[in-house]
Motif scaffolding. Sequence first.
Motif, PDB file in Angstrom:
ATOM      1  N   ALA A 151       0.843  -1.207   0.000  1.00 22.16           N
ATOM      2  CA  ALA A 151       0.000   0.000   0.000  1.00 22.16           C
ATOM      3  C   ALA A 151       0.872   1.249   0.000  1.00 22.16           C
ATOM      4  O   ALA A 151       0.597   2.225  -0.713  1.00 22.16           O
ATOM      5  N   LEU A 208      -1.635  -6.849  -4.197  1.00 25.66           N
ATOM      6  CA  LEU A 208      -2.861  -6.612  -3.431  1.00 25.66           C
ATOM      7  C   LEU A 208      -4.096  -7.178  -4.131  1.00 25.66           C
ATOM      8  O   LEU A 208      -5.232  -6.896  -3.720  1.00 25.66           O
ATOM      9  N   GLN A 237      -0.022  -3.440  -7.395  1.00 26.60           N
ATOM     10  CA  GLN A 237      -1.459  -3.754  -7.485  1.00 26.60           C
ATOM     11  C   GLN A 237      -1.670  -5.267  -7.551  1.00 26.60           C
ATOM     12  O   GLN A 237      -2.618  -5.812  -6.954  1.00 26.60           O
TER      13      GLN A 237
END
Length: 357
Positions: A257, A287, A284
């Motif tokens: 993040a 996640l 990305q």
Amino acid sequence: MIQKSLFFFVLLGAPLAGWAQVDTVRASTLPGPQLAEKAYNSGLVSFSKQSYPAALASFDQAIAAKPDFAAAYTNRAATRYELKEYPQALADYDQALKLEPGNYAGYFGRGRTHEAQNQPSEAETDYSEAVKAKADYAPAWYSRAVLRFEKGEYQAARDDFDGAIKADPKLAYAYHDRASTQQKLGNYAAAALDYTEALALQPELLSALLNRATAERHTGQLPQALKDYDAYLAKKTDNALAYNNRGSARFENKDYAGAIADFSQALQLDPKYAYAWNNRAAAQLKLEKYADAAADASAALKLKPDYAEAYLNRGHAREMLRQADEACQDWRKAAELGIAVGNNYAAAAGCAGEAAE
């Protein structure tokens, strides 16, 4: 030589009506050598004040009064360099060195002028002569080192930075640039030490913080690298590269993040930063934001169509989005562009077609 007295007085006596009247007469001109010295000193004062046209006029006067005044040619050349009159500056350095062969300042100044004229070979020759003439002249060592670095002669550049530091142990830029040379040679621990020395000498040399962080990442000192990135970005917030690099360090630290936040800031500063787009795509993926990852990788490829890593990442994202054919195409393209593991992914997914060579 500075003249302490600029005027000479002569007493003239004539008998008048039984008494003598004495008049004081001020000389209207100075002898040539003294006029030359006076003009030369005036030129030095103007140069120190960055009043270059006035300095030029004074050095012109000095040379007119004393045509063999080597120091006046050298300083007029330096003035012309500041005025960007490079051909005239070279001519003056040539004349100065004819009058005073072996003058290190003349060689160094002519080297700088050759650099300004995009003549690096001639500049390197002059810096070498300056070093021969004065072995403890740090600027000549440093300037030659930079030229050699730019040519990719990193060992020779490091030796020259050594010479600069030996001549001037407080030259922060020499430590900084020797550190960068050490990085090119793969000596990351030595690079980190040199960046630290540069910062001790010049704490506001922010590039040393940024570059030390890179060296620290290579030596496995990830927490220290993150501290250096933080310290840099606390003082300079407009550098997209710094955000991208801290994002990469956060990625390595599994702070995905935080990495996305940094890559996003880099892209806000520079929307055409292809590497930041792809790096954000990789974060990305971690996640499991596959649509965002595919979009970011596509943005990277729009800017850099031969970006193999972006094809690989987009292939992963498309696989997870159940876009099997498109994923296969991306993996094959990554392999075609040099990432052989793309073929492995394609084979494992049962992609049709021949593997890229």
